[in-house]
Design a protein around this motif. Structure first.
Motif, short mmCIF file in Angstrom:
data_model
loop_
_atom_site.label_atom_id
_atom_site.label_comp_id
_atom_site.label_asym_id
_atom_site.label_seq_id
_atom_site.Cartn_x
_atom_site.Cartn_y
_atom_site.Cartn_z
N MET A 1 0.84 -1.19 0.00
CA MET A 1 0.00 0.00 0.00
C MET A 1 0.89 1.25 0.00
N GLU A 2 0.44 2.25 -0.69
CA GLU A 2 1.18 3.50 -0.86
C GLU A 2 1.05 4.38 0.38
N SER A 3 2.17 4.89 0.89
CA SER A 3 2.15 5.80 2.03
C SER A 3 1.67 7.18 1.59
N ASN A 4 1.35 8.02 2.57
CA ASN A 4 0.92 9.38 2.25
C ASN A 4 2.00 10.16 1.52
N LEU A 5 3.24 9.98 1.93
CA LEU A 5 4.35 10.66 1.28
C LEU A 5 4.49 10.20 -0.17
N GLU A 6 4.40 8.91 -0.40
CA GLU A 6 4.50 8.37 -1.76
C GLU A 6 3.36 8.88 -2.63
N LYS A 7 2.17 8.93 -2.06
CA LYS A 7 1.01 9.43 -2.81
C LYS A 7 1.21 10.90 -3.18
N THR A 8 1.68 11.69 -2.22
CA THR A 8 1.91 13.11 -2.48
C THR A 8 2.97 13.30 -3.56
N GLN A 9 4.03 12.53 -3.49
CA GLN A 9 5.08 12.62 -4.51
C GLN A 9 4.55 12.22 -5.88
N ARG A 10 3.74 11.18 -5.92
CA ARG A 10 3.16 10.73 -7.19
C ARG A 10 2.23 11.79 -7.77
N ILE A 11 1.38 12.37 -6.93
CA ILE A 11 0.44 13.41 -7.40
C ILE A 11 1.22 14.63 -7.88
N ASN A 12 2.27 15.03 -7.15
CA ASN A 12 3.07 16.17 -7.58
C ASN A 12 3.74 15.90 -8.93
N LEU A 13 4.21 14.70 -9.14
CA LEU A 13 4.82 14.35 -10.42
C LEU A 13 3.77 14.37 -11.53
N LEU A 14 2.60 13.84 -11.25
CA LEU A 14 1.51 13.88 -12.24
C LEU A 14 1.13 15.33 -12.55
N MET A 15 1.10 16.18 -11.53
CA MET A 15 0.78 17.60 -11.75
C MET A 15 1.84 18.26 -12.62
N ASP A 16 3.09 17.91 -12.39
CA ASP A 16 4.17 18.47 -13.22
C ASP A 16 3.98 18.10 -14.69
N CYS A 17 3.54 16.90 -14.93
CA CYS A 17 3.39 16.43 -16.31
C CYS A 17 2.09 16.88 -16.98
N TYR A 18 1.02 16.93 -16.22
CA TYR A 18 -0.31 17.10 -16.84
C TYR A 18 -1.08 18.34 -16.40
N SER A 19 -0.48 19.23 -15.63
CA SER A 19 -1.25 20.37 -15.12
C SER A 19 -1.82 21.24 -16.24
#
Length: 82
Positions: A1-19
């Motif tokens: 299961m993904e930790s909160n930190l991992e989820k935040t990092q993943r969302i930030n990376l997705l935002m960088d690519c697709y914002s």
């Protein structure tokens, strides 16, 4: 299961690519929550909406980001290159 930190990092990376593909409103909610680290209540107060509305907007925006990633797989390619 993904930790909160991992989820935040993943969302930030997705935002960088697709914002650029998100609406202004989607970007605003995600930016407040993930980049400025505001709570749902703080965002609700700032925007004059309910806490539940903030939660719903963030969840939908994350779904949009994940759908873009599933279709385009840019983040996966970036991670492989690193």
């Amino acid at each position: 299961m993904e930790s909160n930190l991992e989820k935040t990092q993943r969302i930030n990376l997705l935002m960088d690519c697709y914002s650029d593909l998100l609406t202004e409103k989607q970007n605003l909610y995600l930016s407040y929550y993930y980049e400025e680290d505001l709570s749902l209540s703080e965002i609700a107060d700032e925007l004059g909406v309910s806490r539940n509305a903030v939660y719903d907007h963030i969840k939908r925006a994350i779904k949009v980001l994940e759908d873009y990633e599933n279709s385009l797989e840019r983040v996966y390619i970036i991670i492989i290159q690193i």
